[in-house]
Design a protein around this motif. Structure first.
Motif, PDB file in Angstrom:
ATOM      1  N   THR A 104       0.729  -1.214   0.070  1.00 35.14           N
ATOM      2  CA  THR A 104      -0.091  -0.008   0.030  1.00 35.14           C
ATOM      3  C   THR A 104       0.988   1.201   0.099  1.00 35.14           C
ATOM      4  O   THR A 104       1.770   1.174   0.697  1.00 35.14           O
ATOM      5  N   GLY A 105       0.371   2.145  -0.768  1.00 31.21           N
ATOM      6  CA  GLY A 105       1.314   3.468  -0.944  1.00 31.21           C
ATOM      7  C   GLY A 105       2.605   3.329  -1.816  1.00 31.21           C
ATOM      8  O   GLY A 105       3.253   4.461  -2.036  1.00 31.21           O
ATOM      9  N   ARG A 106       3.056   2.385  -2.464  1.00 34.21           N
ATOM     10  CA  ARG A 106       4.055   2.255  -3.122  1.00 34.21           C
ATOM     11  C   ARG A 106       3.941   2.865  -4.464  1.00 34.21           C
ATOM     12  O   ARG A 106       2.649   2.862  -5.054  1.00 34.21           O
ATOM     13  N   THR A 107       4.791   3.265  -5.079  1.00 32.11           N
ATOM     14  CA  THR A 107       4.649   3.752  -6.367  1.00 32.11           C
ATOM     15  C   THR A 107       4.999   2.905  -7.502  1.00 32.11           C
ATOM     16  O   THR A 107       5.654   1.834  -7.378  1.00 32.11           O
ATOM     17  N   VAL A 108       4.285   3.147  -8.613  1.00 35.02           N
ATOM     18  CA  VAL A 108       4.439   2.207  -9.874  1.00 35.02           C
ATOM     19  C   VAL A 108       6.101   2.167 -10.218  1.00 35.02           C
ATOM     20  O   VAL A 108       6.438   0.838 -10.538  1.00 35.02           O
ATOM     21  N   ALA A 109       6.766   3.274  -9.975  1.00 34.02           N
ATOM     22  CA  ALA A 109       7.979   3.132 -10.335  1.00 34.02           C
ATOM     23  C   ALA A 109       9.055   1.990  -9.616  1.00 34.02           C
ATOM     24  O   ALA A 109       9.816   1.552 -10.171  1.00 34.02           O
ATOM     25  N   GLU A 110       8.344   1.954  -8.236  1.00 38.60           N
ATOM     26  CA  GLU A 110       9.183   1.117  -7.472  1.00 38.60           C
ATOM     27  C   GLU A 110       8.830  -0.309  -7.766  1.00 38.60           C
ATOM     28  O   GLU A 110       9.675  -1.090  -7.772  1.00 38.60           O
ATOM     29  N   LEU A 111       7.590  -0.720  -8.392  1.00 37.09           N
ATOM     30  CA  LEU A 111       7.458  -1.904  -8.656  1.00 37.09           C
ATOM     31  C   LEU A 111       7.700  -2.162 -10.062  1.00 37.09           C
ATOM     32  O   LEU A 111       7.620  -3.520 -10.630  1.00 37.09           O
ATOM     33  N   ALA A 112       8.079  -1.270 -10.986  1.00 34.89           N
ATOM     34  CA  ALA A 112       8.294  -1.454 -12.364  1.00 34.89           C
ATOM     35  C   ALA A 112       9.692  -2.030 -12.797  1.00 34.89           C
ATOM     36  O   ALA A 112       9.970  -2.587 -13.458  1.00 34.89           O
ATOM     37  N   THR A 113      10.580  -1.823 -11.537  1.00 41.22           N
ATOM     38  CA  THR A 113      12.018  -2.671 -11.741  1.00 41.22           C
ATOM     39  C   THR A 113      12.117  -3.831 -11.093  1.00 41.22           C
ATOM     40  O   THR A 113      11.511  -4.003 -10.136  1.00 41.22           O
ATOM     41  N   GLU A 114      13.042  -4.729 -11.620  1.00 42.76           N
ATOM     42  CA  GLU A 114      13.124  -6.164 -10.935  1.00 42.76           C
ATOM     43  C   GLU A 114      13.567  -5.924  -9.775  1.00 42.76           C
ATOM     44  O   GLU A 114      13.406  -6.605  -8.637  1.00 42.76           O
ATOM     45  N   GLU A 115      14.821  -4.886  -9.458  1.00 42.46           N
ATOM     46  CA  GLU A 115      15.284  -4.909  -8.084  1.00 42.46           C
ATOM     47  C   GLU A 115      14.495  -4.049  -7.354  1.00 42.46           C
ATOM     48  O   GLU A 115      14.366  -4.510  -5.948  1.00 42.46           O
ATOM     49  N   GLY A 116      13.359  -3.241  -7.634  1.00 38.05           N
ATOM     50  CA  GLY A 116      12.340  -2.838  -6.716  1.00 38.05           C
ATOM     51  C   GLY A 116      11.690  -3.811  -6.325  1.00 38.05           C
ATOM     52  O   GLY A 116      11.283  -3.965  -4.979  1.00 38.05           O
ATOM     53  N   ARG A 117      11.058  -4.913  -7.209  1.00 36.33           N
ATOM     54  CA  ARG A 117      10.183  -5.785  -6.881  1.00 36.33           C
ATOM     55  C   ARG A 117      10.966  -6.839  -5.900  1.00 36.33           C
ATOM     56  O   ARG A 117      10.293  -7.546  -4.982  1.00 36.33           O
ATOM     57  N   GLU A 118      12.253  -7.295  -6.198  1.00 36.81           N
ATOM     58  CA  GLU A 118      12.795  -8.201  -5.323  1.00 36.81           C
ATOM     59  C   GLU A 118      13.165  -7.588  -3.771  1.00 36.81           C
ATOM     60  O   GLU A 118      13.011  -8.445  -2.790  1.00 36.81           O
ATOM     61  N   LYS A 119      13.395  -6.335  -3.828  1.00 39.99           N
ATOM     62  CA  LYS A 119      13.742  -5.769  -2.632  1.00 39.99           C
ATOM     63  C   LYS A 119      12.254  -5.781  -1.744  1.00 39.99           C
ATOM     64  O   LYS A 119      12.288  -6.395  -0.448  1.00 39.99           O
ATOM     65  N   LEU A 120      10.948  -5.553  -2.165  1.00 42.75           N
ATOM     66  CA  LEU A 120       9.986  -5.532  -1.562  1.00 42.75           C
ATOM     67  C   LEU A 120       9.696  -7.065  -1.168  1.00 42.75           C
ATOM     68  O   LEU A 120       8.919  -7.347  -0.183  1.00 42.75           O
ATOM     69  N   LYS A 121       9.781  -7.874  -2.223  1.00 42.01           N
ATOM     70  CA  LYS A 121       9.752  -9.331  -2.067  1.00 42.01           C
ATOM     71  C   LYS A 121      10.295  -9.775  -0.793  1.00 42.01           C
ATOM     72  O   LYS A 121       9.589 -10.645  -0.041  1.00 42.01           O
ATOM     73  N   ALA A 122      11.735  -9.519  -0.945  1.00 41.37           N
ATOM     74  CA  ALA A 122      12.472  -9.842   0.287  1.00 41.37           C
ATOM     75  C   ALA A 122      11.844  -9.303   1.761  1.00 41.37           C
ATOM     76  O   ALA A 122      12.015 -10.003   2.733  1.00 41.37           O
ATOM     77  N   ASP A 123      11.434  -8.133   1.630  1.00 42.34           N
ATOM     78  CA  ASP A 123      10.826  -7.744   2.872  1.00 42.34           C
ATOM     79  C   ASP A 123       9.665  -8.345   3.591  1.00 42.34           C
ATOM     80  O   ASP A 123       9.594  -8.554   4.448  1.00 42.34           O
ATOM     81  N   LEU A 124       8.899  -8.497   2.237  1.00 42.58           N
ATOM     82  CA  LEU A 124       7.543  -9.603   2.727  1.00 42.58           C
ATOM     83  C   LEU A 124       8.142 -10.788   3.176  1.00 42.58           C
ATOM     84  O   LEU A 124       7.244 -11.039   4.177  1.00 42.58           O
ATOM     85  N   VAL A 125       8.912 -11.642   2.604  1.00 40.12           N
ATOM     86  CA  VAL A 125       9.090 -12.795   2.864  1.00 40.12           C
ATOM     87  C   VAL A 125       9.557 -12.601   4.615  1.00 40.12           C
ATOM     88  O   VAL A 125       9.416 -13.457   5.424  1.00 40.12           O
ATOM     89  N   ALA A 126      10.577 -11.762   5.004  1.00 35.36           N
ATOM     90  CA  ALA A 126      11.129 -11.621   6.147  1.00 35.36           C
ATOM     91  C   ALA A 126       9.939 -11.667   7.214  1.00 35.36           C
ATOM     92  O   ALA A 126      10.006 -12.088   8.211  1.00 35.36           O
ATOM     93  N   LYS A 127       9.089 -10.595   6.925  1.00 35.20           N
ATOM     94  CA  LYS A 127       7.927 -10.480   7.827  1.00 35.20           C
ATOM     95  C   LYS A 127       6.850 -11.801   7.706  1.00 35.20           C
ATOM     96  O   LYS A 127       6.393 -12.292   8.831  1.00 35.20           O
ATOM     97  N   LEU A 128       6.790 -12.473   6.477  1.00 33.53           N
ATOM     98  CA  LEU A 128       6.081 -13.566   6.618  1.00 33.53           C
ATOM     99  C   LEU A 128       6.633 -14.711   7.469  1.00 33.53           C
ATOM    100  O   LEU A 128       6.045 -15.461   8.151  1.00 33.53           O
ATOM    101  N   VAL A 129       7.943 -14.780   7.332  1.00 29.72           N
ATOM    102  CA  VAL A 129       8.799 -15.851   8.093  1.00 29.72           C
ATOM    103  C   VAL A 129       8.461 -15.516   9.566  1.00 29.72           C
ATOM    104  O   VAL A 129       8.195 -16.748  10.408  1.00 29.72           O
TER     105      VAL A 129
END
Length: 151
Positions: A104-129
């Motif tokens: 929520t509140g992220r920009t499309v630009a953050e999600l448009a790059t592979e690096e941005g998606r991978e960083k957010l995914k890694a953060d989410l995985v850490a929270k899920l674990v």
């Protein structure tokens, strides 16, 4: 006679230098072998302690998340459980909430790059674990996106 003493004195010096070179070379070879063995054995113990993959629990529905500037993210996912979690599917309610909070509140630009998606995914995985760890047992080890559409 003086020449005989000079040549006799030089011969042991050369053999001492040669002996020192041989000893130094042996120490370097043994030290390198020891360091190599240390790193190889250390890698095996890290792999042994890593959780093993178990069942996959897929979310039945996709979620829509509000991004910045009036954009949206349609997200579908599945959780990779660990072997310790057993075959029973985990409750995805907390995973939905964590995903919504993360995006929520992220920009499309953050999600448009592979690096941005991978960083957010890694953060989410850490929270899920962290959220799905019970009594020191990790129940979830990863997330797979089945749908990821921005508008």
């Amino acid at each position: 006679m003086a020449d005989d003493k000079d040549t006799a004195a030089e011969a042991p010096k050369k053999s001492n230098k040669m002996m020192m070179i041989v000893i130094a070379l042996a120490l370097v070879v043994l030290g390198g072998g020891g360091a190599g063995a240390f790193f190889m054995l250390r890698g095996d113990s890290a792999e042994a302690s890593a959780p093993k993959k178990g069942a996959i629990t897929a979310a039945e529905n996709t979620i829509t998340v509000n991004l910045a500037d009036g954009h949206y993210l349609k997200l579908g996912f599945a959780l990779q459980q660990t072997e310790d979690a057993g075959e029973e599917a985990v409750d995805l309610s907390e995973a939905y909430e964590l995903a919504i909070d993360e995006y929520t509140g992220r920009t499309v630009a953050e999600l448009a790059t592979e690096e941005g998606r991978e960083k957010l995914k890694a953060d989410l995985v850490a929270k899920l674990v962290k959220a799905y760890t019970e009594d020191g047992k990790k129940m979830v080890m990863g997330i797979y996106y089945t749908s990821f559409v921005t508008q």
